[in-house]
Design an enzyme around this catalytic site. Sequence first.
Site, short mmCIF file in Angstrom:
data_model
loop_
_atom_site.label_atom_id
_atom_site.label_comp_id
_atom_site.label_asym_id
_atom_site.label_seq_id
_atom_site.Cartn_x
_atom_site.Cartn_y
_atom_site.Cartn_z
N ASP A 1 0.84 -1.16 0.10
CA ASP A 1 0.02 0.00 0.21
C ASP A 1 0.98 1.06 0.03
OD1 ASP A 1 -2.25 1.51 0.23
OD2 ASP A 1 -1.99 1.52 2.31
N TYR B 1 -6.46 -3.06 13.11
CA TYR B 1 -7.32 -1.88 12.65
C TYR B 1 -8.71 -2.09 13.16
CZ TYR B 1 -3.60 -0.30 9.95
OH TYR B 1 -2.34 0.26 9.28
N GLU C 1 1.03 -1.11 14.04
CA GLU C 1 0.33 -0.30 13.37
C GLU C 1 -1.15 -0.19 14.03
OE1 GLU C 1 -0.08 -1.02 9.00
OE2 GLU C 1 1.85 -1.49 8.85
N ASN D 1 -0.14 -5.51 13.57
CA ASN D 1 -0.88 -4.27 13.02
C ASN D 1 -2.57 -4.77 13.17
OD1 ASN D 1 1.70 -3.76 12.05
ND2 ASN D 1 1.28 -4.18 9.89
N LYS E 1 -3.87 8.09 6.56
CA LYS E 1 -3.78 7.82 7.87
C LYS E 1 -2.69 8.44 8.82
CE LYS E 1 -5.85 3.13 7.55
NZ LYS E 1 -5.75 3.12 6.08
N ASN F 1 6.58 -7.68 6.48
CA ASN F 1 5.31 -6.90 6.82
C ASN F 1 4.08 -7.69 6.47
OD1 ASN F 1 3.74 -4.36 8.24
ND2 ASN F 1 3.24 -4.55 5.95
N GLU F 2 3.21 -8.03 7.28
CA GLU F 2 1.90 -8.72 6.99
C GLU F 2 1.92 -9.76 5.90
OE1 GLU F 2 -0.88 -5.84 6.38
OE2 GLU F 2 -0.98 -5.09 8.32
C1 GCB Z 1 -1.32 -2.25 6.72
C2 GCB Z 1 -0.09 -2.25 5.90
C3 GCB Z 1 0.12 -0.67 5.44
C4 GCB Z 1 -1.24 0.08 5.19
C5 GCB Z 1 -2.09 0.04 6.16
C6 GCB Z 1 -3.51 0.69 5.77
O1 GCB Z 1 -1.66 -3.14 7.45
O2 GCB Z 1 0.85 -2.74 6.84
O3 GCB Z 1 1.28 -0.92 4.63
O4 GCB Z 1 -0.63 1.13 4.60
O5 GCB Z 1 -2.46 -1.31 6.54
O6 GCB Z 1 -3.35 2.09 5.94
O7 GCB Z 1 -4.38 -0.18 5.28
#
Ligand code: GCB
Length: 594
Positions: free
Chosen positions: A162, A469, A504, A467, A568, A413-414
């Site tokens: 991303d 959300y 994250e 990470n 973000k 990462n992920e």
């Molecule tokens: C994630 C990724 C990061 C993205 C972020 C997002 O988990 O590691 O690269 O930018 O989410 O904002 O979706």
Amino acid sequence: MIRPQDTFTRERKNLNGMWSFRLDHDGVGREQRWAAAPLTEAEEMAVPASYNDISADAAVRDFSGDAYYQRTVRVPKGWDGQRITLYVESATHHATVWVDGKEVASHSGGYLPFEADLTSHVSAGQEFLLTICVNNVLTFQTIPPGVIEDTPSGPKQIYWHDFFNYAGLHRTVWLAASAQTRVEDVTVTTDYEGTTGTVGYTVVVEGGEDVTVRTELRDEDGQVVAKGTGATGELVVEDVHLWQPGAGYLYTLEVQAVVDDEVVDSIHQTVGVRTVTVDGTRFLINGEPFYFTGFGMHEDHDTVGKAHVDALMLRDFHLLEWIGANSFRTSHYPYSEDVMDYADRAGIVIIDETPAVGLNSGIGGGIFGGQGYQTFTPETINDETREVHARVIRDLIARDKNHPSVVLWSIANEPESDTEGAENYFRPLFDVAREADPTRPVGFVNVMLAPHGKCRVSQFADVIMLNRYYGWYVNTGDLVAAEKVWTEELTGWASEGKPIIITEYGADTMPGLHQLPAAPWSEEYQVEYLDMNHRVFDSIEAVVGEQVWNFADFATTAGIMRVGGNKKGVFTRDRQPKAAAHYLRGRWTARASK
Ligand code: GCB
């Protein structure tokens, strides 16, 4: 390989500036030997810079393939008899180098440096035509991976990370000279007991015989505090001044290669004396529990894209200081060597990450949604990819091993991490990292799709990095539900008995959008979202760090989930604060003064 330095025995010439530039739209440059003569139909391009956002042409921004950079280089007369090298700090993602049309080097790995030995191809007091072809194509066998798909408008580069796939010569290009007999590498390790520090060193010398190595360690006042002889040794430092988070005290180790009592080469290596250990759920720096505050960041700016610019870097470090952050992660690739050096001096703590991002078919553009591929198969991410990944881990550690700021390696990462394929792919990569650096903990960053109980890769990690959300991609707009499910998941992770860093958590926010009561995309919601997360972290002892996603807004590929890029950021892309910046400053400065 040592980054070019100016010392009493070494010289370097910065090749930054305007180069001749031509995109090879038809893929004919190699066949037509563009590197053998001055480029025709060329434009000018700045180095360092990503080329994508310089022109107003979408065909340049979205270009996939070979980009030719060329310039004339004059070799100083005084370099006669020296070893002459070209050092390219970052060519994203592949580079081929020609001198007067003769291919002299090639390299893959867009965020790590490479060196080309030009000694037998150039002459002191003469000029040569230097051509570097930078190719930005990503495949399943590159790190990061990608694939070229056929579309009605022609072949198109697809990738699963991303952030915009910026390309070009992103950092300084050097021409450098040293003696043939030279210090080729130095590794330092540090420890201390009470007030006595130790600096262990191992030096690799090349290009000569009967070479003696001498070392001298100086403090910040230039006073010699210890001396040594021999390619390996241990220097004892009385009344040691430790490198501490927030107070980056640095000694300088001068390493000399001596032949017949003459110093033929001398290099300088900064040294921070500190220890890093993981003890149960605690992360210790110098024996003291350390709590990470800060961000996942990006090398990303208007116009220059992923170029390193000293002034822009300084602004970022000033904002980190202003907000009370003590750390960041080099999401999602190794950053410029200037960034690492500055962090050493500033006492900023770094989680150093490889460019292994997007190894997960469950994620597209940072957002959830299948991609029509399976991650680990013989046709997609396979053994060859793993070899490339292993090389990138070794190269990153080789470059950054001596930075006291680096306290933890993140090898990916992920990635997909809840399958047998993932377990088999990653097991040996942890061994690669530990073999290359037995002194630092190793981890990887876990994705929400592999929650506690499902992840099969965390078992190999010293530190759990998550990470998450909750309240954004899931439980969107419902922070009450988010707090509940997040606490439940995190409680599960805490039972693993390892330190947990939240690498994250974040919410897209349009600067200037205000809503009361708070709703997603508003500045108020970003603050309430962060505050909810902090209640969760503060309730779980194993959490030893919080790094918000992201430090600043950044460019991404076009998509319906992105409005002019990823929003973000706690700062805007031009580094002005959103409301969340003031909120975080309150929390982090209060914590720092405790
Ligand atoms: C994630 C990724 C990061 C993205 C972020 C997002 O988990 O590691 O690269 O930018 O989410 O904002 O979706």
